[in-house]
Design an enzyme around this catalytic site. Structure first.
Site, short mmCIF file in Angstrom:
data_model
loop_
_atom_site.label_atom_id
_atom_site.label_comp_id
_atom_site.label_asym_id
_atom_site.label_seq_id
_atom_site.Cartn_x
_atom_site.Cartn_y
_atom_site.Cartn_z
N HIS A 177 0.86 -1.18 0.00
CA HIS A 177 0.00 0.00 0.00
C HIS A 177 0.90 1.23 0.00
CE1 HIS A 177 -3.77 2.18 1.16
NE2 HIS A 177 -2.88 3.03 1.63
N HIS A 184 -0.19 2.35 11.74
CA HIS A 184 0.75 3.43 11.49
C HIS A 184 0.92 4.32 12.71
CE1 HIS A 184 3.08 6.07 9.00
NE2 HIS A 184 2.22 7.07 9.04
N GLU A 193 -2.54 14.14 11.58
CA GLU A 193 -3.43 13.76 10.49
C GLU A 193 -4.88 14.05 10.89
OE1 GLU A 193 -2.77 9.71 9.42
OE2 GLU A 193 -0.63 9.97 9.11
N HIS A 199 -5.61 12.10 14.33
CA HIS A 199 -4.58 11.21 14.85
C HIS A 199 -3.32 12.05 14.99
CE1 HIS A 199 -7.29 8.20 12.69
NE2 HIS A 199 -7.50 8.05 13.98
N HIS A 244 -2.73 4.36 14.81
CA HIS A 244 -4.05 4.26 14.21
C HIS A 244 -3.98 3.33 13.01
CE1 HIS A 244 -1.92 7.65 12.36
NE2 HIS A 244 -2.60 7.40 11.24
#
Length: 437
Positions: free
Chosen positions: A291, A334, A340, A364, A370
């Protein structure tokens, strides 16, 4: 003349004049002794005069009256929720999720300036360093009024309701799944019909730019040709009490004048408001494995003084194909040295289809872990990896910043939308570890 004509382009030199006044733009000189139609020449500078040519931003306006023609500014008291005090609440490192923010009561008329609510931010507008994230909640148009931000640029993300925006440069209509940027100092008014909601990213340091593409090459992400600026439009209107509102050092002020602020007949330059349709974003994604980092979805960036690190990035997660092999396809778990803030314009976000709703948000913070909830993790871990259309009918976005953002008292308490049970979405993730015999 149509209310909504646009010129295409981005980060270039533009010129426009209202078709009712042909040849309103002076020839050869920016400020001749007498301008056509006896207009006043006024320069609007978005950078220091001595900024390098490739970064220098300014526009010449040819208007019926100079913008200096107004009475003194006085405090504007019709907003209790705009804030620049990042110390009004104790720091909170927890994952945060807000349910959809409430529209104003149907019995109250609230325009977009009155309906600005600051949810989080960092830095200081006086030192020109930092950012703020606001929610706008309104149900009424601005009448005989204009607003400009002395502190920085506004990137506006509508979520519910269309914004019909009048600027000194002309008109723009901005619908959900579109964005617009109103740079520092440009006056504008917003007209709405019914309950209207959205998000605003404000940056103090710099202006928004297209990100460098690096190894991607010349094409991909947001294309310059798809950014649209208004065509000149003016009104020569006497008004008993026209209000010019400004946000200055985080505080709202108002000044009265006897005419409309939207009296620019012609203009030319490279410091302009603009809009962009998020559906035109050219997605770059992995076709082999893993990803990719969310940076590949960056639409606009406001750079910091540190190369490769942004004061703020505006990132979207649009409909796309997912084809990676041998890969956990959703966003991975992550922890990040960036803050974020995410919002949802429409649909359901793929990594958290329950709880994260359109008109709500998540934050976050730096190094707060998260990632996907249990349902998403379980499904993606066992899915057959065939080409799959992801996020169809959805548009999520992220304001990502290198600064550690604090949440305001309104964001943590007053709005009463903070989801105290957000953490529970990860609690069902169990130990799967095994040592084979």
């Amino acid at each position: 003349m149509s209310d909504y004509k646009y010129m295409s382009g981005f980060d270039s030199h533009f010129s426009s004049e209202d078709e009712r006044c042909p040849n309103a733009l002076p020839e050869a000189q920016n400020s001749p002794q007498k301008c056509p139609y006896d207009l006043y020449a006024e320069q609007l500078s978005g950078t220091a005069f001595t900024a390098p040519r490739k970064e220098n931003a300014r526009t010449w306006l040819y208007r019926i009256r100079p913008s200096a023609v107004h009475e003194p500014f006085v405090p504007f008291k019709n907003n209790k929720f705009l804030s620049h005090n990042w110390d009004e609440h104790e720091p909170n490192p927890n994952q945060m999720r807000w349910k959809p923010f409430d529209f104003p009561s149907s019995t109250a008329r609230v325009n977009i300036v009155e309906g600005l609510h600051t949810i989080c931010g960092a830095g200081d507008a006086r030192s020109r360093h930092g950012l703020a994230v606001h929610i706008y909640l309104c149900n009424a148009s601005m009448e005989n009024a204009a607003f400009y931000n002395s502190d920085g640029d506004f990137l506006i993300v509508p979520q519910e309701g269309i914004l019909d925006i009048v600027t000194e440069f002309g008109k723009m209509s901005v619908a959900p799944n579109e964005i617009c940027v109103i740079p520092q100092g440009i006056r504008f008014a917003v007209n709405v019909v019914g309950p209207t909601r959205g998000y605003i990213l404000e940056v103090y340091d710099n202006h928004f730019h297209l990100p460098d593409l690096g190894p991607i090459g010349a094409n991909g992400l947001a294309n310059p040709r798809d950014f649209l600026t208004p065509v000149a439009w003016f009104e020569d209107r006497e008004v008993k009490n026209f209000q010019v509102l400004t946000k200055y050092q985080g505080v709202l002020f108002s000044a009265s004048q006897k005419h409309s602020a939207f009296d620019v007949v012609a203009w030319h330059g490279n410091y302009v408001p603009y809009k962009y349709d998020l559906a035109k974003f050219n997605v770059i994604n992995s076709v082999s494995y893993d990803h990719c980092d969310p940076s590949i979805f960056t639409v606009l960036t406001c750079p910091s003084s540190r190369y490769g690190t942004a004061i703020a990035d505006f990132v979207i997660f649009p409909p796309r194909w997912s084809v990676q092999e041998h890969t956990f396809r959703p966003p991975y778990y992550h922890r990040n040295c960036m803050s974020e803030f995410m919002g949802l314009i429409l649909g359901k976000y793929e990594a958290k289809e329950e709880g994260f709703m359109a008109g709500g948000a998540t934050l976050h913070s730096m190094m707060t872990p998260h990632g996907p909830d249990y349902k998403c993790f379980d499904g993606a871990s066992n899915a057959k990896l065939v080409p799959e259309r992801v996020a169809e009918g959805t548009q999520a976005f992220m304001f990502e910043s290198s600064l550690s953002m604090a949440v305001t008292k309104w964001g943590q308490e007053t709005c009463q939308k903070l989801d105290a049970k957000y953490y529970e979405c990860w609690q069902a993730l169990k130990k799967n570890f095994k040592i084979s015999n």
